[in-house]
Design a protein around this motif. Structure first.
Motif, PDB file in Angstrom:
ATOM      1  N   TYR A 128       0.827  -1.220   0.000  1.00 40.94           N
ATOM      2  CA  TYR A 128       0.000   0.000   0.000  1.00 40.94           C
ATOM      3  C   TYR A 128       0.857   1.264   0.000  1.00 40.94           C
ATOM      4  O   TYR A 128       0.487   2.263  -0.614  1.00 40.94           O
ATOM      5  CB  TYR A 128      -0.966   0.012   1.193  1.00 40.94           C
ATOM      6  N   PHE A 129       1.984   1.214   0.684  1.00 44.52           N
ATOM      7  CA  PHE A 129       2.871   2.384   0.700  1.00 44.52           C
ATOM      8  C   PHE A 129       3.301   2.751  -0.722  1.00 44.52           C
ATOM      9  O   PHE A 129       3.201   3.907  -1.134  1.00 44.52           O
ATOM     10  CB  PHE A 129       4.108   2.110   1.562  1.00 44.52           C
ATOM     11  N   HIS A 130       3.774   1.781  -1.470  1.00 40.29           N
ATOM     12  CA  HIS A 130       4.322   2.088  -2.793  1.00 40.29           C
ATOM     13  C   HIS A 130       3.225   2.395  -3.817  1.00 40.29           C
ATOM     14  O   HIS A 130       3.402   3.234  -4.691  1.00 40.29           O
ATOM     15  CB  HIS A 130       5.237   0.955  -3.259  1.00 40.29           C
ATOM     16  N   THR A 132       0.297   3.783  -3.046  1.00 42.05           N
ATOM     17  CA  THR A 132      -0.202   5.120  -2.707  1.00 42.05           C
ATOM     18  C   THR A 132       0.803   6.189  -3.106  1.00 42.05           C
ATOM     19  O   THR A 132       0.412   7.280  -3.550  1.00 42.05           O
ATOM     20  CB  THR A 132      -0.503   5.216  -1.190  1.00 42.05           C
ATOM     21  N   THR A 133       2.093   5.891  -2.978  1.00 46.16           N
ATOM     22  CA  THR A 133       3.099   6.875  -3.377  1.00 46.16           C
ATOM     23  C   THR A 133       3.063   7.095  -4.887  1.00 46.16           C
ATOM     24  O   THR A 133       3.180   8.235  -5.362  1.00 46.16           O
ATOM     25  CB  THR A 133       4.497   6.441  -2.904  1.00 46.16           C
ATOM     26  N   TYR A 135       0.432   6.792  -6.733  1.00 51.85           N
ATOM     27  CA  TYR A 135      -0.794   7.598  -6.897  1.00 51.85           C
ATOM     28  C   TYR A 135      -0.509   9.063  -6.568  1.00 51.85           C
ATOM     29  O   TYR A 135      -0.879   9.972  -7.308  1.00 51.85           O
ATOM     30  CB  TYR A 135      -1.870   7.033  -5.956  1.00 51.85           C
ATOM     31  N   ALA A 136       0.191   9.302  -5.463  1.00 49.11           N
ATOM     32  CA  ALA A 136       0.463  10.671  -5.010  1.00 49.11           C
ATOM     33  C   ALA A 136       1.328  11.422  -6.019  1.00 49.11           C
ATOM     34  O   ALA A 136       1.086  12.604  -6.296  1.00 49.11           O
ATOM     35  CB  ALA A 136       1.146  10.645  -3.638  1.00 49.11           C
ATOM     36  N   ARG A 139      -0.869  12.170  -9.078  1.00 47.72           N
ATOM     37  CA  ARG A 139      -1.878  13.162  -8.700  1.00 47.72           C
ATOM     38  C   ARG A 139      -1.251  14.544  -8.561  1.00 47.72           C
ATOM     39  O   ARG A 139      -1.829  15.549  -9.006  1.00 47.72           O
ATOM     40  CB  ARG A 139      -2.451  12.676  -7.373  1.00 47.72           C
ATOM     41  N   HIS A 140      -0.074  14.589  -7.962  1.00 43.91           N
ATOM     42  CA  HIS A 140       0.650  15.848  -7.780  1.00 43.91           C
ATOM     43  C   HIS A 140       0.983  16.470  -9.130  1.00 43.91           C
ATOM     44  O   HIS A 140       1.046  17.696  -9.266  1.00 43.91           O
ATOM     45  CB  HIS A 140       1.936  15.578  -6.994  1.00 43.91           C
ATOM     46  N   LYS A 147      -9.943   9.403  -5.625  1.00 42.18           N
ATOM     47  CA  LYS A 147      -9.958   8.379  -4.585  1.00 42.18           C
ATOM     48  C   LYS A 147     -10.693   7.114  -5.018  1.00 42.18           C
ATOM     49  O   LYS A 147     -10.287   6.012  -4.661  1.00 42.18           O
ATOM     50  CB  LYS A 147     -10.592   8.962  -3.314  1.00 42.18           C
ATOM     51  N   PHE A 150      -8.731   4.462  -6.438  1.00 38.96           N
ATOM     52  CA  PHE A 150      -7.841   3.732  -5.530  1.00 38.96           C
ATOM     53  C   PHE A 150      -8.493   2.420  -5.075  1.00 38.96           C
ATOM     54  O   PHE A 150      -7.819   1.420  -4.858  1.00 38.96           O
ATOM     55  CB  PHE A 150      -7.509   4.604  -4.318  1.00 38.96           C
TER      56      PHE A 150
ATOM     57  N   LEU B  32      -0.727  18.114  -1.886  1.00 33.92           N
ATOM     58  CA  LEU B  32       0.062  17.731  -3.069  1.00 33.92           C
ATOM     59  C   LEU B  32      -0.564  18.237  -4.355  1.00 33.92           C
ATOM     60  O   LEU B  32       0.067  18.233  -5.410  1.00 33.92           O
ATOM     61  CB  LEU B  32       0.209  16.211  -3.157  1.00 33.92           C
ATOM     62  N   ALA B  33      -1.828  18.620  -4.285  1.00 29.94           N
ATOM     63  CA  ALA B  33      -2.526  19.167  -5.446  1.00 29.94           C
ATOM     64  C   ALA B  33      -3.677  20.004  -4.883  1.00 29.94           C
ATOM     65  O   ALA B  33      -4.176  19.717  -3.788  1.00 29.94           O
ATOM     66  CB  ALA B  33      -3.058  18.047  -6.345  1.00 29.94           C
ATOM     67  N   TYR B 128      -4.011   2.887   5.252  1.00 33.10           N
ATOM     68  CA  TYR B 128      -2.679   3.044   4.649  1.00 33.10           C
ATOM     69  C   TYR B 128      -2.656   4.158   3.614  1.00 33.10           C
ATOM     70  O   TYR B 128      -1.655   4.862   3.483  1.00 33.10           O
ATOM     71  CB  TYR B 128      -2.199   1.727   4.031  1.00 33.10           C
ATOM     72  N   THR B 132      -0.056   7.114   4.245  1.00 35.29           N
ATOM     73  CA  THR B 132       1.004   7.290   3.240  1.00 35.29           C
ATOM     74  C   THR B 132       0.905   8.655   2.569  1.00 35.29           C
ATOM     75  O   THR B 132       1.919   9.280   2.252  1.00 35.29           O
ATOM     76  CB  THR B 132       0.928   6.167   2.180  1.00 35.29           C
ATOM     77  N   PHE B 150       8.307   4.659   8.421  1.00 33.40           N
ATOM     78  CA  PHE B 150       6.975   4.184   8.044  1.00 33.40           C
ATOM     79  C   PHE B 150       6.653   2.868   8.754  1.00 33.40           C
ATOM     80  O   PHE B 150       5.509   2.602   9.110  1.00 33.40           O
ATOM     81  CB  PHE B 150       6.902   4.011   6.524  1.00 33.40           C
TER      82      PHE B 150
END
Lengths: 159, 159
Positions: A128-130, A132-133, A135-136, A139-140, A147, A150, B32-33, B128, B132, B150
């Motif tokens: 989930y960490f990777h 979501t990262t 995704y972030a 998205r950024h 969402k 996701f 982030l956005a 998560y 995250t 983390f």
């Protein structure tokens, strides 16, 4: 499975790059900080946790997937072979998974993780960490995902 | 528990703000956005999934926590009351959790989630996701945290 969602985000990234007329490879190497890893690495790492978890918890050695992806299509292929491997494992193969011992290259000397702790403290959080990262970062950078993209499929039942 | 890690990231955010001489509140409202939520919301949401999961799966109605945090100390207090509630639930109270039915306000009409699907498709992924995302926002803004921050405690065992 969540890694399939990841692939749909890549479709959105590609549409966005086409609409704005830039090379989608820019998004694949995008980062949130200079000392954080880019999207390609985040996908590789999420895939590795899924692959390793499915393998070790079903008594198998994980297949080797080289981290040599550079294009968005290679990233898609990495996701697909990961999903294919995870889906190849039958439920019965996970019998006794919580009692298996899993080695980690960076574990303290002479230490391993029991299957249950490996699943709950390593595989699930890191996957989930990777994801979501990734995704972030997308998205950024303005990719049109939200969402609801996701979530994986939700198994509703009658009240 | 992962939400305790979150609190340590806030300590790093505070040190960073002090060193760079800016108001740490800037980090609490960072995003982030423009159409993503800020750190305070990410923490509130992660806390809500932990609280709701601990409650519904142990046959309780979740305590009400107002989303009115504005300062970093109020954010810390939100995390602490969430952890305190989750830790107040005894393991025995989770008996039969997978057979419980959990209602979601945005579910399709007449539909609910069974306890197991609620845990695996809703509580865990969303907790998560928001933790995250909080990490990603802080990291993007230069807070000195890394992947090892983390991880929660890891239960190694002898090989």
């Amino acid at each position: 499975m969540l890694t399939k969602n990841l692939e749909s985000w890549l479709d959105n990234a590609e549409e966005y790059a086409a609409a704005k007329k830039f090379d989608v490879g820019v998004l694949m190497t995008a980062r949130l900080a200079p000392d954080m890893k880019p999207v390609i690495y985040q996908v590789q790492s999420a895939c590795d946790y899924v692959k390793a978890g499915a393998a070790w918890l079903s008594g198998q050695t994980p297949p080797k997937h080289e981290d040599n992806e550079q294009t968005i299509d290679e990233v898609r292929a990495r996701i697909r072979k990961t999903v294919a491997f995870a889906e190849s494992v039958e439920e019965a193969q996970y019998a006794g998974a919580s009692e298996r011992k899993v080695s980690m290259s960076w574990a303290p000397v002479g230490k391993v993780l029991g299957g249950q702790h490996y699943l709950l403290q390593m595989m699930v959080p890191n996957t989930y960490f990777h994801i979501t990262t990734a995704y972030a970062i997308l998205r950024h950078n303005g990719v049109n995902i939200g969402k609801m993209d996701f979530f994986g499929p939700i198994n509703w039942m009658d009240a």
